[in-house]
Design a protein around this motif. Structure first.
Motif, short mmCIF file in Angstrom:
data_model
loop_
_atom_site.label_atom_id
_atom_site.label_comp_id
_atom_site.label_asym_id
_atom_site.label_seq_id
_atom_site.Cartn_x
_atom_site.Cartn_y
_atom_site.Cartn_z
N GLY A 152 0.81 -1.20 0.00
CA GLY A 152 0.00 0.00 0.00
C GLY A 152 0.85 1.25 0.00
O GLY A 152 2.04 1.22 0.32
N ILE A 153 0.22 2.35 -0.35
CA ILE A 153 0.83 3.67 -0.29
C ILE A 153 0.11 4.49 0.76
O ILE A 153 -1.13 4.57 0.77
N MET A 154 0.88 5.06 1.68
CA MET A 154 0.34 5.97 2.68
C MET A 154 0.78 7.38 2.31
O MET A 154 1.95 7.61 2.00
N VAL A 155 -0.14 8.32 2.31
CA VAL A 155 0.18 9.71 2.01
C VAL A 155 0.06 10.52 3.29
O VAL A 155 -0.95 10.45 4.00
N GLY A 156 1.10 11.28 3.61
CA GLY A 156 1.07 12.09 4.81
C GLY A 156 2.42 12.71 5.09
O GLY A 156 3.44 12.30 4.54
#
Length: 230
Positions: A35-39
């Motif tokens: 997964g990709i987490m954006v933050g």
């Protein structure tokens, strides 16, 4: 789309305030990461978050938003992770920011898409520690107690140990994992090689790889294979 993050072993965390070429982003999204987490801790805006999400959506990889600024809450992510910094010295980061976001967006929130995270920040020099005035001068007893508080008192599905920028104590991470019964243990901080990814993956349920993406993409990509051997 509701996704099950429980099965995730490896996540790339992308900062909307940092630059990636289209080619670099493609390599990350098709790398085999779960997964990709954006933050990010600073410089995150609605505009740069929208832009990054639109670029990631060219690929099939699941994408979640870790909400650190309510002004940068963008629709269209698969899930929304809400950090609660358990060892924050400023209560604004335990319940204040979250309350204000719910007051503003509560009527349109799909609660099935919300995942609260019990954060334990352990690098005093990190930006996130400074922003939240985190009490990082704590030992194993306190860290384990915070983890149990997240899981058993607050019933949080995720406990997140964050060393942000430095590789942490894997024995401590393993000790925390051994005390958790249901919460998913995420670890982030200083994972910049195959070997460190292997060590961290053996200690935690899920590893989060961030800073090395912007320093050495090849090393960042190697963490995917390292994680699967952990």
């Amino acid at each position: 789309m509701i996704i099950d993050t429980k099965s995730w072993r490896h996540v790339f965390k992308l900062d909307p305030d940092k630059q990636l070429t289209d080619d670099q982003l493609e390599h990350l999204c098709v790398s085999g990461t779960d997964g990709i987490m954006v933050g990010g801790s600073s410089g995150v805006t609605y505009e740069n978050t929208v832009d990054l999400l639109a670029r990631i959506r060219q690929y099939e990889v699941p994408c979640v938003l870790e909400v650190s600024h309510r002004d940068a809450i963008v629709p269209g992510f698969d899930m929304y992770m809400i950090p609660v910094v358990l060892n924050a010295g400023d209560p604004e980061w335990i319940v204040g920011q979250q309350m204000e976001a719910i007051a503003e967006f509560g009527s349109i929130i799909d609660w099935d898409e919300i995942l609260p995270e019990g954060y334990i920040i352990l690098n005093e020099h990190s930006t996130v520690a400074k922003v939240t005035s985190a009490n990082t001068n704590i030992g194993e007893r306190e860290v384990v107690a915070y983890a149990k508080t997240a899981e058993r008192l607050f019933r949080m599905p995720i406990c997140y140990i964050e060393y942000s920028g430095t590789f942490g104590d894997m024995e401590l991470v393993s000790q925390v994992k051994s005390t958790l019964r249901q919460s998913q243990l995420l670890y982030g901080g200083g994972i910049d090689s195959f070997e460190k990814a292997k060590l961290a993956a053996a200690a935690a349920d899920t590893i989060v790889v961030g800073n090395i993406i912007y320093e050495n993409l090849d090393q960042a990509l190697a963490t995917v294979a390292g994680c699967h051997q952990g």
